[in-house]
Design a protein around this motif. Structure first.
Motif, PDB file in Angstrom:
ATOM      1  N   GLY A 165      39.751  37.125  53.332  1.00  0.00           N
ATOM      2  CA  GLY A 165      39.742  35.734  52.909  1.00  0.00           C
ATOM      3  C   GLY A 165      40.197  34.787  54.008  1.00  0.00           C
ATOM      4  N   SER A 218      33.424  40.920  44.484  1.00  0.00           N
ATOM      5  CA  SER A 218      34.202  39.753  44.869  1.00  0.00           C
ATOM      6  C   SER A 218      35.539  39.807  44.145  1.00  0.00           C
ATOM      7  N   SER A 223      37.855  35.515  44.204  1.00  0.00           N
ATOM      8  CA  SER A 223      37.080  34.506  44.944  1.00  0.00           C
ATOM      9  C   SER A 223      36.858  33.267  44.090  1.00  0.00           C
TER      10      SER A 223
END
Length: 137
Positions: A25, A133, A136
């Motif tokens: 990230g 994911s 997210s």
């Protein structure tokens, strides 16, 4: 070692065969002051292959390959996604694989979507077999 029970739905499931690519990230790093971004509570990289088959969760192939991508920590997902696609292409060429499973954390999930689309456009087939994911936006 304590093993989790395998449910009936998992019993017939295929093991993961494509390499797993991890996308960090915003502000992500590979290793900082001994802390691995993709490490577990014991300091082990979550993508480390199992040394022995009995060490593995039954859902994993003990020859599983994995790769931690590095993209600019503070950029938009357009830039990071293109960089991730380039990293994945290079990784595919180095290991001789045609597809990957992609795990993106936080902004890495957005980057992964961009990379999957770019790779599809470049190659003409679905390169990202599975996209996961985690936390997210």
């Amino acid at each position: 070692m304590v093993r989790a029970k395998v449910s009936r739905s998992q019993a017939g499931a295929a093991k993961t065969t494509y390499p797993v690519v991890f996308a960090h990230g915003m502000g992500g790093f590979n290793n900082i002051l001994g802390y691995d971004y993709w490490g577990d509570d014991y300091g082990l990289f979550v993508g480390t292959t199992c040394k022995y088959t009995y060490d593995c969760n039954d859902d994993l192939d003990y020859n599983q390959q994995s790769f931690v991508a590095q993209v600019p920590a503070f950029q938009n997902s357009e830039v990071r996604g293109l960089d991730l696609a380039n990293d994945i292409e290079g990784y595919l060429a180095s290991v001789g694989a045609s597809r990957v499973n992609l795990i993106g954390h936080s902004q890495g999930g957005l980057d992964a979507r961009k990379a999957a689309k770019v790779l599809y456009q470049r190659k003409g087939y679905t390169v990202v077999s599975v996209l996961v994911s985690v936390s997210s936006p």
